[in-house]
Design a protein around this motif. Sequence first.
Motif, short mmCIF file in Angstrom:
data_model
loop_
_atom_site.label_atom_id
_atom_site.label_comp_id
_atom_site.label_asym_id
_atom_site.label_seq_id
_atom_site.Cartn_x
_atom_site.Cartn_y
_atom_site.Cartn_z
N THR A 12 0.95 -1.08 0.05
CA THR A 12 0.17 0.11 -0.03
C THR A 12 0.93 1.27 0.30
O THR A 12 0.67 2.20 -0.70
CB THR A 12 -0.99 -0.23 1.54
N PHE A 13 2.06 1.31 0.75
CA PHE A 13 2.67 2.56 0.68
C PHE A 13 3.47 2.29 -0.61
O PHE A 13 3.82 3.65 -1.28
CB PHE A 13 3.73 2.03 1.76
N THR A 32 -11.05 8.20 1.62
CA THR A 32 -11.76 7.30 2.71
C THR A 32 -11.67 6.56 2.16
O THR A 32 -11.12 5.11 1.79
CB THR A 32 -13.91 7.50 1.92
N GLY A 33 -12.23 5.43 4.33
CA GLY A 33 -12.05 3.80 4.02
C GLY A 33 -11.80 3.57 5.33
O GLY A 33 -12.09 4.91 6.47
N ILE A 138 -9.85 3.05 0.51
CA ILE A 138 -10.00 1.64 0.54
C ILE A 138 -10.49 0.92 1.11
O ILE A 138 -10.49 1.36 2.25
CB ILE A 138 -8.29 1.86 1.37
N ARG A 139 -10.64 -0.06 0.90
CA ARG A 139 -12.02 -1.34 1.73
C ARG A 139 -10.71 -2.25 2.16
O ARG A 139 -9.59 -3.22 1.43
CB ARG A 139 -12.39 -1.60 0.57
N MET A 140 -10.70 -2.69 3.19
CA MET A 140 -10.87 -3.65 4.08
C MET A 140 -11.43 -5.05 3.80
O MET A 140 -12.35 -4.98 3.38
CB MET A 140 -10.20 -4.17 5.14
N GLN A 145 -5.39 -7.67 3.17
CA GLN A 145 -5.49 -7.71 1.52
C GLN A 145 -6.75 -6.68 1.93
O GLN A 145 -7.54 -6.18 2.69
CB GLN A 145 -6.06 -8.36 1.28
N ARG A 146 -5.96 -5.37 0.91
CA ARG A 146 -6.06 -4.26 0.49
C ARG A 146 -7.07 -3.69 -0.91
O ARG A 146 -6.01 -4.26 -1.28
CB ARG A 146 -6.13 -3.17 1.49
#
Length: 151
Positions: A12-13, A32-33, A138-140, A145-146
């Motif tokens: 993600t970084f 958002t997330g 961003i969804r978990m 895992q995203r």
Amino acid sequence: MKKYITKNEKETFEIGEKFSAKLKGGEVIGLTGELGAGKTVFIKGVARGLGIKKNITSPTFNIMKIYKIRDQKPGSGNQVLRIKSFVHIDAYRLENAEALVDIGIKDYIGEKDTVVVIEWADKVKDLLKKIKYTKVKIRMDKEDQRNIIIN
Ligand code: ADP
Ligand code: MG
């Protein structure tokens, strides 16, 4: 629109870092997330990509943090130092967009040498709907895992 699936924090970084290479200055990015989704991780990647060496932490209590970009990290996307300020906002504790206007957000939005990133962008949508901005959702999915959607 771009979609990514990441399997760990580092990935993600790196998406954030890669995304930063396209920034020219003047952009606003709204994230958002839910809590722990990875908004701050993504922003750390963006900051690193812009050549910021300082550790980025979420400004949950002080709402807004401004990082000056004085010198560039070799190989960063911010080669010609066109972006001089990085404004990190965490809107989690804000009631509405008005609160952000009160702390002076308008001085930074659209400034050509400034990039503004806003965590919990949904809290200040009254402000964001009036401007052009990039959405990062961003969804978990599961544990590490995203799902990241940029548009
Ligand atoms: P937010 O700012 O959205 O509340 P943070 O970025 O502070 O979230 O934290 C994300 C947390 O989730 C970190 O503890 C990180 O290690 C963990 N994590 C696990 N998998 C991922 C992933 N694929 N991407 C980003 N963070 C992840
Ligand atoms: Mg955060």
